[in-house]
Design an enzyme around this catalytic site. Sequence first.
Site, PDB file in Angstrom:
ATOM      1  N   LYS B  98      39.653  25.661  32.023  1.00  0.00           N
ATOM      2  CA  LYS B  98      40.944  25.816  32.815  1.00  0.00           C
ATOM      3  C   LYS B  98      41.196  24.924  33.514  1.00  0.00           C
ATOM      4  CE  LYS B  98      42.114  28.725  36.147  1.00  0.00           C
ATOM      5  NZ  LYS B  98      43.132  29.133  37.263  1.00  0.00           N
ATOM      6  N   GLY B 159      45.890  33.791  45.752  1.00  0.00           N
ATOM      7  CA  GLY B 159      45.532  34.110  46.736  1.00  0.00           C
ATOM      8  C   GLY B 159      46.433  35.252  47.681  1.00  0.00           C
ATOM      9  N   ALA B 185      46.893  34.482  39.024  1.00  0.00           N
ATOM     10  CA  ALA B 185      47.353  34.254  40.444  1.00  0.00           C
ATOM     11  C   ALA B 185      48.477  35.278  40.733  1.00  0.00           C
ATOM     12  CB  ALA B 185      47.805  32.823  40.725  1.00  0.00           C
ATOM     13  N   GLY B 186      48.073  35.863  41.605  1.00  0.00           N
ATOM     14  CA  GLY B 186      49.351  36.849  42.487  1.00  0.00           C
ATOM     15  C   GLY B 186      49.041  37.989  42.289  1.00  0.00           C
ATOM     16  N   ASN B 207      41.302  36.627  40.854  1.00  0.00           N
ATOM     17  CA  ASN B 207      39.889  36.451  41.735  1.00  0.00           C
ATOM     18  C   ASN B 207      39.885  37.276  42.967  1.00  0.00           C
ATOM     19  OD1 ASN B 207      37.268  35.411  41.984  1.00  0.00           O
ATOM     20  ND2 ASN B 207      38.430  34.124  43.946  1.00  0.00           N
ATOM     21  N   THR B 208      40.885  36.775  43.880  1.00  0.00           N
ATOM     22  CA  THR B 208      41.023  37.509  45.246  1.00  0.00           C
ATOM     23  C   THR B 208      41.383  38.928  45.321  1.00  0.00           C
ATOM     24  OG1 THR B 208      42.138  35.301  45.830  1.00  0.00           O
ATOM     25  CG2 THR B 208      41.999  37.102  47.544  1.00  0.00           C
TER      26      THR B 208
END
Lengths: 255, 255, 255, 255
Positions: B98, B159, B185-186, B207-208
């Site tokens: 990635k 994040g 993301a988001g 992830n976050t």
Amino acid sequence: DDSWEVAGRRFTSRLIVGTGKYKDYAVNAAAVEASGAEIVTVAVRRVNLTDRSQPLLTDYVDPKRYTYLPNTAGCFTAEDAMRTLRLAREAGGWNLVKLEVLGEAKTLYPDMEQTLRATKELVNDGFDVMVYCADDPIAAKKLEDAGAAAIMPLGAPIGSGLGIQNPVMIRLIVEQAKVPVLVDAGVGSASDAAVAMELGCDGVLMNTAIAEAKDPVMMARAMRHAVEAGRLSYRAGRMQRRLYADPSSPLGGLI
Amino acid sequence: DDSWEVAGRRFTSRLIVGTGKYKDYAVNAAAVEASGAEIVTVAVRRVNLTDRSQPLLTDYVDPKRYTYLPNTAGCFTAEDAMRTLRLAREAGGWNLVKLEVLGEAKTLYPDMEQTLRATKELVNDGFDVMVYCADDPIAAKKLEDAGAAAIMPLGAPIGSGLGIQNPVMIRLIVEQAKVPVLVDAGVGSASDAAVAMELGCDGVLMNTAIAEAKDPVMMARAMRHAVEAGRLSYRAGRMQRRLYADPSSPLGGLI
Amino acid sequence: DDSWEVAGRRFTSRLIVGTGKYKDYAVNAAAVEASGAEIVTVAVRRVNLTDRSQPLLTDYVDPKRYTYLPNTAGCFTAEDAMRTLRLAREAGGWNLVKLEVLGEAKTLYPDMEQTLRATKELVNDGFDVMVYCADDPIAAKKLEDAGAAAIMPLGAPIGSGLGIQNPVMIRLIVEQAKVPVLVDAGVGSASDAAVAMELGCDGVLMNTAIAEAKDPVMMARAMRHAVEAGRLSYRAGRMQRRLYADPSSPLGGLI
Amino acid sequence: DDSWEVAGRRFTSRLIVGTGKYKDYAVNAAAVEASGAEIVTVAVRRVNLTDRSQPLLTDYVDPKRYTYLPNTAGCFTAEDAMRTLRLAREAGGWNLVKLEVLGEAKTLYPDMEQTLRATKELVNDGFDVMVYCADDPIAAKKLEDAGAAAIMPLGAPIGSGLGIQNPVMIRLIVEQAKVPVLVDAGVGSASDAAVAMELGCDGVLMNTAIAEAKDPVMMARAMRHAVEAGRLSYRAGRMQRRLYADPSSPLGGLI
């Protein structure tokens, strides 16, 4: 264990599904099965429960396996709704019921004045009453004080599929309630159901979102996962929203 | 069967999870397990993959069981990102990667000019490149034309947990793409993940949202259900939105 | 000419402003002036209208120039609200009033049961009653049938500045009403006020959005323009939303 | 005084309007007049500026009174756009221009790679270039570094009327920019324009929202007020959002 309880009965699934608008009872039954629901709600005026010369819902959705929740869809006065539920209790022995007293036919919005009156009478009459209502925290409190077994605010107009229009009010109702709160009406897609659960609701009731999907059985599966996802997301405690790596952002107001 | 394929490899799970911000590798591993993910993405500059005197991620998240997807988190130039991936390929044999080339540290927004250049070089170099990118349909098309194995537009800043900010653009990217599109993301909550999938995305990377939940393992379970829910909801074909029983409503414009 | 009428009185401005939370009456008066409002609403229990040893609102905001609209902020029962308005009528001769019967102190949400009862009594008593209410179209219709001079649904909780939470319900109320509909409560910024007017409301009432702005007088000017902008935008008839040059888009559902 | 400056020229109005899609030049001129705009943008390939046998825009919208801002609508390559602007400069002496290099016809989304290249060349060539661009803060910074006179991110696809889709990104662009930022494309109603200004933008450019309103001249007036309202609202400093009287609310995350 994350079960919930209404009127002394305990359930694992937090999804309640309906029995209207399906092509036939066979598709309805397959959707109920796929949804994982333990409670199915039935418009007692519209569903054939007694005429053995016609298909009977009970032959497809087994009342021994599922909790039938009679509802008063189509009732526009407290009297009409109460009469309907009393007949249902006589016919099927159903004591746990869903009350809806509609204000008018275009929006199917509840008439809260008559809803409150009917709730009081039905509770006095020994019913366990789950109540379809406005997203009005003061009215919700009165229903609870009147003995409602569950508070069921609309997320959006019945059959609209618009999703939760007023999360602030749903959340206020959830915060104050001591009985279960379930979003009833307005869910259109899986993410809508997840949103309802992330607000802290105890469950979601839906009919059209499943019945009018192109593939109702697949959508029922989607909703099963969505309610589970939203519930776990609520319990797990979501991350804080932020705008960038530096949380001391002047953009805070945007979030 | 509803599996999907990227760079000739076939996967069942549509959820890709990360390996940053966890308390320790044990919690990380438990969350990966609960998520049902088959691919885990690893910031090769931040995760210990080689120093046996320290805890090794590979001792917790088995590279034989999970597909490791090295990423270039923390790289702010094309050169830096390319160097990082080449080292990763030499060290671990990883060819499916990635790419992220970040524009600056505050927003972690991608630098699309350098991202496109790095994509071209890495493809020439034999990599299968999944590319973190802006929600820009023209740039997405160029990445695809350059040989990207997957398009990964941000839903919101990395994040941030703000959810999908621009569904219109994500949908335009999905409509035109011939390679998989994954929101990267988001996502902050389960409903955000369901929204991404309902837009027709092939998958979601996060992830976050999991790592910073109060209970990361429970949130990982939530996300597993959410991605499944959103995918099924997309495939099942949602009901039409409407405002009331009469669909010929002057309120149509509100929907 | 685009004036509007309530209880037989005709006004040009569609913005009604409050008289609470200001630093002093001088700033309040300057904000009223800048807003272009012709009606100012006054919490008769909180504003000094009679004690000449203290600053008097009437010395700053001239009751000959502005229509004073006494309101029952702080009243939590129908009786309390009715008593307050009767005292106000005796003291100042005010017949055009704004009724609010609040359900509890935390949310300041209206108690619709008591609101409806008080409306009926006050109308019988000869008052012209503008009524703060829930965004509940059935309750709104009952208020109108009871003789309310205007329907004033909340856009969001009083003092929250969250903007119009449920445009679908506001629009339904506007569609059915034969008396003026004004959004009362919830506006936080100029765009919120414009949204209210674009829904077809006859006007907007606000207090905190102006009083708690960093520069209340400048915000009052902003709101004057915003209400005018939203009204003109509604009357002018907005363009159709579309997703791209080709309106026959499969993305229609997103809009 | 709240004027703004671009390329050394000072303007009072923050609304830039277009000259396409109107029934005729007379309506266009009336709308421009009603909008209060000082700058009108003109698609040099589509508007008749030179053929005296046909109606000339300049006979209706006086170039002595209004600043003409030639734009490259319809150009799909950097070369095409640059050629168009050079011809415009030769013909009309226009040095202040709006560059748009479109990626494809369906979405009219900008091609940022070619847009950046054309910006550099045009700046070298002595043009003052206002640049239509993606809502990409990294690309916006590169345009500014390349000498762009103004950054003009799209709020939504050109001609869509969907309103500002990604306020987070627009705000990030505004925060970092040292040249004016104007939302270009996507505004559909007055409240959309106010939202753009409340994000801190220096101005708004629109065409379809006015030209395709049922009453374009009235909508132009609406937009004049909306831009003024949003600007004042931004400068006045809005109140804090809150959920109820007690600001230490656990509902904070909802806002």
